[in-house]
Design a protein around this motif. Structure first.
Motif, PDB file in Angstrom:
ATOM      1  N   TYR A   1       0.841  -1.209   0.000  1.00  0.00           N
ATOM      2  CA  TYR A   1       0.000   0.000   0.000  1.00  0.00           C
ATOM      3  C   TYR A   1       0.875   1.258   0.000  1.00  0.00           C
ATOM      4  O   TYR A   1       0.530   2.288   0.583  1.00  0.00           O
ATOM      5  N   ALA A   2       2.016   1.140  -0.707  1.00  0.00           N
ATOM      6  CA  ALA A   2       2.975   2.252  -0.750  1.00  0.00           C
ATOM      7  C   ALA A   2       2.392   3.462  -1.482  1.00  0.00           C
ATOM      8  O   ALA A   2       2.780   4.604  -1.215  1.00  0.00           O
ATOM      9  N   THR A   3       1.469   3.245  -2.409  1.00  0.00           N
ATOM     10  CA  THR A   3       0.751   4.358  -3.057  1.00  0.00           C
ATOM     11  C   THR A   3      -0.742   4.051  -2.923  1.00  0.00           C
ATOM     12  O   THR A   3      -1.124   2.881  -2.768  1.00  0.00           O
ATOM     13  N   PRO A   4      -1.597   5.094  -3.022  1.00  0.00           N
ATOM     14  CA  PRO A   4      -3.044   4.839  -2.938  1.00  0.00           C
ATOM     15  C   PRO A   4      -3.504   3.848  -4.020  1.00  0.00           C
ATOM     16  O   PRO A   4      -4.389   3.027  -3.774  1.00  0.00           O
ATOM     17  N   GLU A   5      -2.871   3.879  -5.191  1.00  0.00           N
ATOM     18  CA  GLU A   5      -3.270   2.960  -6.282  1.00  0.00           C
ATOM     19  C   GLU A   5      -2.917   1.519  -5.923  1.00  0.00           C
ATOM     20  O   GLU A   5      -3.719   0.597  -6.120  1.00  0.00           O
ATOM     21  N   ASP A   6      -1.695   1.324  -5.386  1.00  0.00           N
ATOM     22  CA  ASP A   6      -1.312  -0.025  -4.927  1.00  0.00           C
ATOM     23  C   ASP A   6      -2.299  -0.503  -3.862  1.00  0.00           C
ATOM     24  O   ASP A   6      -2.727  -1.659  -3.856  1.00  0.00           O
ATOM     25  N   ALA A   7      -2.597   0.409  -2.931  1.00  0.00           N
ATOM     26  CA  ALA A   7      -3.482   0.045  -1.819  1.00  0.00           C
ATOM     27  C   ALA A   7      -4.845  -0.395  -2.343  1.00  0.00           C
ATOM     28  O   ALA A   7      -5.400  -1.411  -1.898  1.00  0.00           O
ATOM     29  N   LEU A   8      -5.363   0.363  -3.304  1.00  0.00           N
ATOM     30  CA  LEU A   8      -6.690   0.058  -3.838  1.00  0.00           C
ATOM     31  C   LEU A   8      -6.692  -1.314  -4.516  1.00  0.00           C
ATOM     32  O   LEU A   8      -7.579  -2.143  -4.283  1.00  0.00           O
ATOM     33  N   ARG A   9      -5.665  -1.551  -5.346  1.00  0.00           N
ATOM     34  CA  ARG A   9      -5.595  -2.822  -6.061  1.00  0.00           C
ATOM     35  C   ARG A   9      -5.455  -4.000  -5.084  1.00  0.00           C
ATOM     36  O   ARG A   9      -6.179  -4.991  -5.167  1.00  0.00           O
ATOM     37  N   ASN A  10      -4.566  -3.853  -4.104  1.00  0.00           N
ATOM     38  CA  ASN A  10      -4.285  -4.985  -3.212  1.00  0.00           C
ATOM     39  C   ASN A  10      -5.373  -5.183  -2.151  1.00  0.00           C
ATOM     40  O   ASN A  10      -5.726  -6.320  -1.831  1.00  0.00           O
ATOM     41  N   ALA A  11      -5.906  -4.076  -1.635  1.00  0.00           N
ATOM     42  CA  ALA A  11      -7.024  -4.210  -0.685  1.00  0.00           C
ATOM     43  C   ALA A  11      -8.219  -4.834  -1.406  1.00  0.00           C
ATOM     44  O   ALA A  11      -8.934  -5.672  -0.839  1.00  0.00           O
ATOM     45  N   GLY A  12      -8.413  -4.434  -2.663  1.00  0.00           N
ATOM     46  CA  GLY A  12      -9.497  -5.022  -3.464  1.00  0.00           C
ATOM     47  C   GLY A  12      -9.329  -6.528  -3.567  1.00  0.00           C
ATOM     48  O   GLY A  12     -10.298  -7.286  -3.474  1.00  0.00           O
ATOM     49  N   ARG A  13      -8.100  -6.992  -3.735  1.00  0.00           N
ATOM     50  CA  ARG A  13      -7.852  -8.446  -3.820  1.00  0.00           C
ATOM     51  C   ARG A  13      -8.187  -9.144  -2.498  1.00  0.00           C
ATOM     52  O   ARG A  13      -8.762 -10.224  -2.494  1.00  0.00           O
ATOM     53  N   LEU A  14      -7.802  -8.517  -1.373  1.00  0.00           N
ATOM     54  CA  LEU A  14      -8.081  -9.158  -0.077  1.00  0.00           C
ATOM     55  C   LEU A  14      -9.586  -9.283   0.151  1.00  0.00           C
ATOM     56  O   LEU A  14     -10.063 -10.254   0.747  1.00  0.00           O
ATOM     57  N   MET A  15     -10.331  -8.291  -0.347  1.00  0.00           N
ATOM     58  CA  MET A  15     -11.789  -8.317  -0.176  1.00  0.00           C
ATOM     59  C   MET A  15     -12.437  -9.258  -1.199  1.00  0.00           C
ATOM     60  O   MET A  15     -13.218 -10.138  -0.848  1.00  0.00           O
ATOM     61  N   ALA A  16     -12.108  -9.070  -2.488  1.00  0.00           N
ATOM     62  CA  ALA A  16     -12.816  -9.797  -3.552  1.00  0.00           C
ATOM     63  C   ALA A  16     -12.347 -11.242  -3.662  1.00  0.00           C
ATOM     64  O   ALA A  16     -13.156 -12.161  -3.784  1.00  0.00           O
ATOM     65  N   GLU A  17     -11.019 -11.474  -3.611  1.00  0.00           N
ATOM     66  CA  GLU A  17     -10.512 -12.852  -3.753  1.00  0.00           C
ATOM     67  C   GLU A  17     -10.454 -13.563  -2.398  1.00  0.00           C
ATOM     68  O   GLU A  17     -10.743 -14.745  -2.298  1.00  0.00           O
ATOM     69  N   GLY A  18     -10.027 -12.814  -1.354  1.00  0.00           N
ATOM     70  CA  GLY A  18      -9.901 -13.436  -0.027  1.00  0.00           C
ATOM     71  C   GLY A  18     -11.233 -13.546   0.681  1.00  0.00           C
ATOM     72  O   GLY A  18     -11.471 -14.487   1.440  1.00  0.00           O
ATOM     73  N   GLY A  19     -12.105 -12.557   0.460  1.00  0.00           N
ATOM     74  CA  GLY A  19     -13.423 -12.587   1.115  1.00  0.00           C
ATOM     75  C   GLY A  19     -13.451 -11.839   2.435  1.00  0.00           C
ATOM     76  O   GLY A  19     -14.436 -11.934   3.182  1.00  0.00           O
ATOM     77  N   ALA A  20     -12.373 -11.085   2.762  1.00  0.00           N
ATOM     78  CA  ALA A  20     -12.323 -10.346   4.035  1.00  0.00           C
ATOM     79  C   ALA A  20     -13.408  -9.276   4.081  1.00  0.00           C
ATOM     80  O   ALA A  20     -13.855  -8.791   3.043  1.00  0.00           O
ATOM     81  N   GLN A  21     -13.793  -8.895   5.314  1.00  0.00           N
ATOM     82  CA  GLN A  21     -14.767  -7.806   5.468  1.00  0.00           C
ATOM     83  C   GLN A  21     -14.086  -6.455   5.668  1.00  0.00           C
ATOM     84  O   GLN A  21     -14.728  -5.415   5.651  1.00  0.00           O
ATOM     85  N   SER A  22     -12.777  -6.491   5.942  1.00  0.00           N
ATOM     86  CA  SER A  22     -12.028  -5.244   6.147  1.00  0.00           C
ATOM     87  C   SER A  22     -10.561  -5.534   5.912  1.00  0.00           C
ATOM     88  O   SER A  22     -10.124  -6.683   6.015  1.00  0.00           O
ATOM     89  N   VAL A  23      -9.811  -4.482   5.634  1.00  0.00           N
ATOM     90  CA  VAL A  23      -8.351  -4.618   5.602  1.00  0.00           C
ATOM     91  C   VAL A  23      -7.782  -3.825   6.774  1.00  0.00           C
ATOM     92  O   VAL A  23      -8.470  -3.000   7.378  1.00  0.00           O
ATOM     93  N   LYS A  24      -6.530  -4.104   7.095  1.00  0.00           N
ATOM     94  CA  LYS A  24      -5.821  -3.330   8.124  1.00  0.00           C
ATOM     95  C   LYS A  24      -4.493  -2.866   7.538  1.00  0.00           C
ATOM     96  O   LYS A  24      -3.858  -3.634   6.800  1.00  0.00           O
ATOM     97  N   LEU A  25      -4.125  -1.633   7.854  1.00  0.00           N
ATOM     98  CA  LEU A  25      -2.816  -1.133   7.415  1.00  0.00           C
ATOM     99  C   LEU A  25      -2.151  -0.365   8.548  1.00  0.00           C
ATOM    100  O   LEU A  25      -2.805   0.119   9.469  1.00  0.00           O
ATOM    101  N   GLU A  26      -0.828  -0.282   8.476  1.00  0.00           N
ATOM    102  CA  GLU A  26      -0.031   0.365   9.517  1.00  0.00           C
ATOM    103  C   GLU A  26       0.303   1.797   9.111  1.00  0.00           C
ATOM    104  O   GLU A  26       0.564   2.053   7.930  1.00  0.00           O
ATOM    105  N   GLY A  27       0.324   2.702  10.109  1.00  0.00           N
ATOM    106  CA  GLY A  27       0.794   4.064   9.832  1.00  0.00           C
ATOM    107  C   GLY A  27      -0.179   5.138  10.268  1.00  0.00           C
ATOM    108  O   GLY A  27      -1.386   4.893  10.379  1.00  0.00           O
ATOM    109  N   GLY A  28       0.375   6.364  10.467  1.00  0.00           N
ATOM    110  CA  GLY A  28      -0.406   7.481  10.991  1.00  0.00           C
ATOM    111  C   GLY A  28      -0.857   8.457   9.928  1.00  0.00           C
ATOM    112  O   GLY A  28      -1.264   8.048   8.826  1.00  0.00           O
ATOM    113  N   ALA A  29      -0.743   9.750  10.245  1.00  0.00           N
ATOM    114  CA  ALA A  29      -1.287  10.814   9.386  1.00  0.00           C
ATOM    115  C   ALA A  29      -0.841  10.672   7.933  1.00  0.00           C
ATOM    116  O   ALA A  29      -1.604  10.960   7.008  1.00  0.00           O
TER     117      ALA A  29
END
Ligand code: KIV
Length: 296
Positions: free
Chosen positions: A89-117
């Motif tokens: 999730y180094a860029t918003p585009e990477d994050a969108l693509r990879n979070a989408g995979r965790l939801m659509a392919e993995g079936g998760a209800q949420s993703v979690k990521l590390e980091g602040g502001a």
């Protein structure tokens, strides 16, 4: 029915503490499904406790998709959160693509990521796209080589920064926040300033809930228990004893018995062996008559 994020928010509103446990496979998820634990984290801690790596850094999106799928097949009730791994999730585009995979392919209800502001734009992008995001502050294992494995937020500047980061990612849209290795008083102060649930690990009872790693709480390693955890069972010791008992029974021929042995009609066997060369050694106990109720 699967636990919703709204249900987790209700628990916070009603001051009901929120337990969460990691799980990485179908069998573990089935076990969690039989408990009252409302949330599973398919954590990138799997890199260490499942894959035997030194850190979470080598874990890939494919790994998390694979384990999330297995967990989803094993449970119908808990909310399942999947970790976005290092650099996914180094860029918003990477994050969108990879979070989408965790939801659509993995079936998760949420993703979690590390980091602040600094993660706020990425969180906004995901939330706008309909992806629920949990935050993770304090000791963030994906930054272990930058921050070291130690309690975070102990001095004035670091404590203040943690509060500001928590507020910033709440504003960006996270629905919940893991606080790892944060002093208890600071975690409580952060919790009091947020509208969303905080889930602690090594952060004290002032958080709204607590997340723990499966292998730590069930005693699957014989190493020292880290200070932020407690062993509620000693499953490795139980497994070692059971496997040694199995080995002993295999050696002394008390297992398998007729109950675990498939049977056949003696006439069929006699006929089958009629014109084949005779036995060259006797096998003690082999071919025991099936016990009543044994394998057909
Ligand atoms: O990966 C993980 O298991 C985690 C928990 C320790 C919060 O992030």
């Amino acid at each position: 029915m699967r636990t919703s994020i709204a249900a987790i928010h209700r628990m916070r509103a009603e001051s009901v503490r929120i337990p969460m446990i990691t799980a990485y496979d179908y069998t573990s998820a089935r076990i969690v499904d039989r408990t009252s634990i409302p949330m599973i984290l398919v954590g990138d801690s799997l890199g260490m406790v499942v894959q035997g790596r030194d850190s979470t850094l080598p874990v890939t999106v494919d790994d998390i998709v694979y384990h999330t799928r297995a967990v989803m097949r094993g449970c119908a009730r808990p909310l399942v959160v999947a970790d976005l791994p290092f650099l996914s999730y180094a860029t918003p585009e990477d994050a969108l693509r990879n979070a989408g995979r965790l939801m659509a392919e993995g079936g998760a209800q949420s993703v979690k990521l590390e980091g602040g502001a600094v993660m706020a734009p990425t969180i906004r992008r995901l939330v706008e796209a309909g992806i629920p995001v949990m935050g993770h502050l304090g000791f963030t294992p994906q930054s272990v080589h930058q921050i070291g494995l130690r309690v975070q937020g102990r001095d004035v500047a670091a404590a203040r920064q943690l509060v500001l980061d928590a507020l910033a990612i709440q504003e960006a849209g996270v629905w919940g926040l893991v606080l790892e290795l944060v002093p208890g008083a600071l975690a409580e102060a952060i919790t009091a300033r947020l509208r969303i649930p905080t889930i602690g690990i090594g952060a004290g009872v002032g958080c709204d809930g607590e997340v723990q790693v499966w292998h730590d709480v069930l005693g699957l390693y014989d190493e020292l228990v880290p200070r932020h955890t407690r062993r509620f069972a000693s499953l490795a010791d139980t497994a070692v004893a059971a496997l040694d008992e199995l080995a002993g029974q295999v050696r002394d021929r008390s297992f398998p018995t007729a109950t675990q042995t498939a049977s056949m009609s003696p006439e069929v066997l006699t006929e089958a062996l009629a014109d084949v060369p005779g036995a060259i050694r006797s096998v003690s106990g082999a071919g025991a008559a099936p016990a009543p109720g044994g394998m057909p």
